[in-house]
Design a protein around this motif. Structure first.
Motif, PDB file in Angstrom:
ATOM      1  N   THR A   7      -3.431  -0.431 -10.135  1.00 38.57           N
ATOM      2  CA  THR A   7      -4.716  -1.351 -10.840  1.00 38.57           C
ATOM      3  C   THR A   7      -4.070  -2.319 -11.855  1.00 38.57           C
ATOM      4  OG1 THR A   7      -5.816   1.341 -11.312  1.00 38.57           O
ATOM      5  CG2 THR A   7      -5.760  -0.491 -12.896  1.00 38.57           C
ATOM      6  N   ILE A   8      -3.282  -2.327 -12.468  1.00 42.89           N
ATOM      7  CA  ILE A   8      -2.799  -3.363 -13.492  1.00 42.89           C
ATOM      8  C   ILE A   8      -2.772  -4.431 -12.406  1.00 42.89           C
ATOM      9  CG2 ILE A   8      -0.705  -4.178 -14.428  1.00 42.89           C
ATOM     10  CD1 ILE A   8      -0.441  -1.508 -15.283  1.00 42.89           C
ATOM     11  N   LEU A   9      -1.943  -4.478 -11.562  1.00 40.48           N
ATOM     12  CA  LEU A   9      -1.746  -5.966 -10.140  1.00 40.48           C
ATOM     13  C   LEU A   9      -2.766  -6.664  -9.840  1.00 40.48           C
ATOM     14  CD1 LEU A   9      -0.134  -7.418  -8.005  1.00 40.48           C
ATOM     15  CD2 LEU A   9      -0.423  -5.428  -6.222  1.00 40.48           C
ATOM     16  N   GLN A  10      -4.295  -5.311  -9.815  1.00 41.85           N
ATOM     17  CA  GLN A  10      -5.398  -5.424  -9.410  1.00 41.85           C
ATOM     18  C   GLN A  10      -5.940  -5.931 -10.576  1.00 41.85           C
ATOM     19  OE1 GLN A  10      -6.928  -5.655  -5.616  1.00 41.85           O
ATOM     20  NE2 GLN A  10      -8.203  -6.531  -7.233  1.00 41.85           N
ATOM     21  N   LEU A  11      -6.049  -5.978 -11.525  1.00 40.92           N
ATOM     22  CA  LEU A  11      -6.604  -6.419 -12.833  1.00 40.92           C
ATOM     23  C   LEU A  11      -6.012  -7.751 -13.260  1.00 40.92           C
ATOM     24  CD1 LEU A  11      -6.569  -3.926 -15.414  1.00 40.92           C
ATOM     25  CD2 LEU A  11      -9.014  -4.867 -13.980  1.00 40.92           C
ATOM     26  N   TRP A  12      -5.023  -7.974 -13.221  1.00 42.97           N
ATOM     27  CA  TRP A  12      -4.525  -9.351 -12.656  1.00 42.97           C
ATOM     28  C   TRP A  12      -4.762 -10.347 -11.638  1.00 42.97           C
ATOM     29  CZ3 TRP A  12      -0.898 -12.328  -9.442  1.00 42.97           C
ATOM     30  CH2 TRP A  12      -0.699 -13.367  -9.982  1.00 42.97           C
ATOM     31  N   ASP A  57     -12.002   2.944  -7.396  1.00 36.19           N
ATOM     32  CA  ASP A  57     -11.907   2.442  -9.061  1.00 36.19           C
ATOM     33  C   ASP A  57     -11.398   0.822  -9.096  1.00 36.19           C
ATOM     34  OD1 ASP A  57     -12.974   4.760 -10.833  1.00 36.19           O
ATOM     35  OD2 ASP A  57     -10.257   5.360 -10.692  1.00 36.19           O
ATOM     36  N   LEU A  58     -10.755   1.101  -8.082  1.00 36.55           N
ATOM     37  CA  LEU A  58     -10.177  -0.474  -7.774  1.00 36.55           C
ATOM     38  C   LEU A  58     -11.227  -2.092  -7.724  1.00 36.55           C
ATOM     39  CD1 LEU A  58      -6.952  -0.444  -6.410  1.00 36.55           C
ATOM     40  CD2 LEU A  58      -7.272  -0.188  -8.851  1.00 36.55           C
ATOM     41  N   GLY A  59     -11.976  -1.318  -6.661  1.00 37.05           N
ATOM     42  CA  GLY A  59     -13.223  -1.534  -6.385  1.00 37.05           C
ATOM     43  C   GLY A  59     -13.955  -1.953  -7.868  1.00 37.05           C
ATOM     44  N   ARG A  60     -14.244  -1.200  -8.394  1.00 35.24           N
ATOM     45  CA  ARG A  60     -14.866  -1.179  -9.788  1.00 35.24           C
ATOM     46  C   ARG A  60     -14.724  -2.460 -10.459  1.00 35.24           C
ATOM     47  NH1 ARG A  60     -16.066   4.095  -8.304  1.00 35.24           N
ATOM     48  NH2 ARG A  60     -15.240   4.560 -10.317  1.00 35.24           N
ATOM     49  N   PHE A  61     -13.580  -1.953 -11.030  1.00 34.80           N
ATOM     50  CA  PHE A  61     -12.290  -2.838 -11.650  1.00 34.80           C
ATOM     51  C   PHE A  61     -12.557  -4.379 -11.327  1.00 34.80           C
ATOM     52  CE2 PHE A  61      -9.119   0.275 -12.803  1.00 34.80           C
ATOM     53  CZ  PHE A  61     -10.282   1.629 -13.802  1.00 34.80           C
ATOM     54  N   ASP A  62     -12.721  -4.773  -9.855  1.00 38.03           N
ATOM     55  CA  ASP A  62     -12.610  -6.116  -9.657  1.00 38.03           C
ATOM     56  C   ASP A  62     -14.110  -6.625  -9.514  1.00 38.03           C
ATOM     57  OD1 ASP A  62     -11.722  -8.305  -7.540  1.00 38.03           O
ATOM     58  OD2 ASP A  62     -13.345  -7.558  -6.679  1.00 38.03           O
ATOM     59  N   LEU A  63     -14.866  -5.793  -9.287  1.00 38.30           N
ATOM     60  CA  LEU A  63     -16.193  -6.537  -9.827  1.00 38.30           C
ATOM     61  C   LEU A  63     -16.666  -6.552 -11.320  1.00 38.30           C
ATOM     62  CD1 LEU A  63     -19.398  -4.038  -8.203  1.00 38.30           C
ATOM     63  CD2 LEU A  63     -18.069  -6.611  -7.356  1.00 38.30           C
ATOM     64  N   LEU A  64     -16.642  -5.489 -11.927  1.00 41.87           N
ATOM     65  CA  LEU A  64     -16.287  -6.163 -13.458  1.00 41.87           C
ATOM     66  C   LEU A  64     -15.196  -7.448 -14.419  1.00 41.87           C
ATOM     67  CD1 LEU A  64     -15.839  -2.537 -15.008  1.00 41.87           C
ATOM     68  CD2 LEU A  64     -17.979  -3.764 -15.375  1.00 41.87           C
ATOM     69  N   MET A  65     -14.494  -7.218 -13.330  1.00 41.15           N
ATOM     70  CA  MET A  65     -13.730  -8.601 -13.854  1.00 41.15           C
ATOM     71  C   MET A  65     -14.235  -9.907 -13.408  1.00 41.15           C
ATOM     72  SD  MET A  65     -10.993  -9.569 -15.380  1.00 41.15           S
ATOM     73  CE  MET A  65      -9.847  -8.429 -15.519  1.00 41.15           C
ATOM     74  N   ARG A  66     -14.631  -9.867 -11.980  1.00 33.33           N
ATOM     75  CA  ARG A  66     -15.244 -11.051 -11.297  1.00 33.33           C
ATOM     76  C   ARG A  66     -16.646 -11.449 -11.522  1.00 33.33           C
ATOM     77  NH1 ARG A  66     -14.833 -12.967  -6.792  1.00 33.33           N
ATOM     78  NH2 ARG A  66     -15.232 -10.966  -5.452  1.00 33.33           N
ATOM     79  N   THR A  67     -16.923 -10.398 -12.255  1.00 27.60           N
ATOM     80  CA  THR A  67     -18.338 -10.704 -13.008  1.00 27.60           C
ATOM     81  C   THR A  67     -18.635 -11.573 -14.496  1.00 27.60           C
ATOM     82  OG1 THR A  67     -19.149  -8.621 -13.427  1.00 27.60           O
ATOM     83  CG2 THR A  67     -20.094  -8.935 -10.904  1.00 27.60           C
ATOM     84  N   GLY A  68     -17.331 -11.290 -14.581  1.00 27.82           N
ATOM     85  CA  GLY A  68     -17.668 -11.274 -15.754  1.00 27.82           C
ATOM     86  C   GLY A  68     -17.688 -10.378 -17.027  1.00 27.82           C
ATOM     87  N   MET A  69     -18.060  -9.234 -16.454  1.00 25.91           N
ATOM     88  CA  MET A  69     -18.210  -7.694 -17.337  1.00 25.91           C
ATOM     89  C   MET A  69     -17.175  -7.201 -18.269  1.00 25.91           C
ATOM     90  SD  MET A  69     -21.363  -6.436 -15.356  1.00 25.91           S
ATOM     91  CE  MET A  69     -21.452  -4.720 -16.288  1.00 25.91           C
ATOM     92  N   TRP A  70     -16.442  -7.619 -17.525  1.00 24.06           N
ATOM     93  CA  TRP A  70     -14.747  -6.825 -18.256  1.00 24.06           C
ATOM     94  C   TRP A  70     -14.928  -7.309 -19.748  1.00 24.06           C
ATOM     95  CZ3 TRP A  70     -11.810  -3.361 -16.592  1.00 24.06           C
ATOM     96  CH2 TRP A  70     -10.703  -2.413 -17.140  1.00 24.06           C
TER      97      TRP A  70
END
Length: 187
Positions: A7-12, A57-70
């Motif tokens: 998760t940490i790696l994917q968020l990065w 979950d990693l896919g959701r985190f990626d979407l949240l991050m890359r859409t700017g929603m994070w």
């Protein structure tokens, strides 16, 4: 969280992609490449059915991050929670097998956002999960989806309504509200 380091790696990695490629549209398909690791396997030698949930979950985190929603969610004290999920398995993922995790928002109603996740190998779906997620406020209460869509600049008319089966499914599997009793009684 049993995939903390991933998760940490994917968020990065997602933050890095955001900086390099810019934001993606909220309704776009997110794709990340994953590999089935030894820690993902069950005693049968293929990916454990529960591990799919953690990896999706990693896919959701990626979407949240890359859409700017994070960043928006964090700044406003909002966060998503999974209310319901259903998954179907078609083929097994085996040790060291590479696959694409595809994620997309597929619908929204006044209370929730519906997402679809797919484990895909060579263009073929191996597993598919539909998630119903709600957004809550750290200050308390549930965030109206209209408020979320307005905050991210998404026209609600462009977001499909849930299909009839999704609404029926969400109603059929719902538990009582957190303010109502939910005794564990077996009949």
């Amino acid at each position: 969280m049993n995939v903390l380091w991933r998760t940490i790696l994917q968020l990065w990695l997602s933050r890095r992609r955001l900086r390099r490629e810019g934001t993606v549209a909220p309704l776009s398909v997110g794709r990340i490449r994953l590999t089935t690791l030894p820690t993902d396997l069950d005693v049968m030698g293929h990916m454990n059915n529960g591990r799919y949930l953690s990896l999706f979950d990693l896919g959701r985190f990626d979407l949240l991050m890359r859409t700017g929603m994070w960043d928006l969610l964090r700044a406003r004290g909002w966060y998503p929670v999974v209310a319901n999920s259903t998954i179907s398995y078609r083929k097994s993922l085996n040790l060291w097998q590479r696959f694409d995790l595809e994620s997309r928002v597929i619908a929204a109603d006044d209370r929730a956002v519906y997402l679809e996740h797919r484990a895909v190998v060579g263009g073929e779906i191996y597993a598919r999960m539909v998630v119903r997620a709600r957004f809550v406020k750290r200050s308390g209460g549930v965030l109206a989806i209209a408020e979320l869509l307005q905050a991210i600049g998404q026209d609600p008319a462009e977001v499909p309504a849930p299909e009839e089966w999704m609404t029926r499914w969400a109603d059929d599997v719902a538990l009582p509200s957190t303010k109502a009793p939910a005794p564990s009684v077996w009949e």
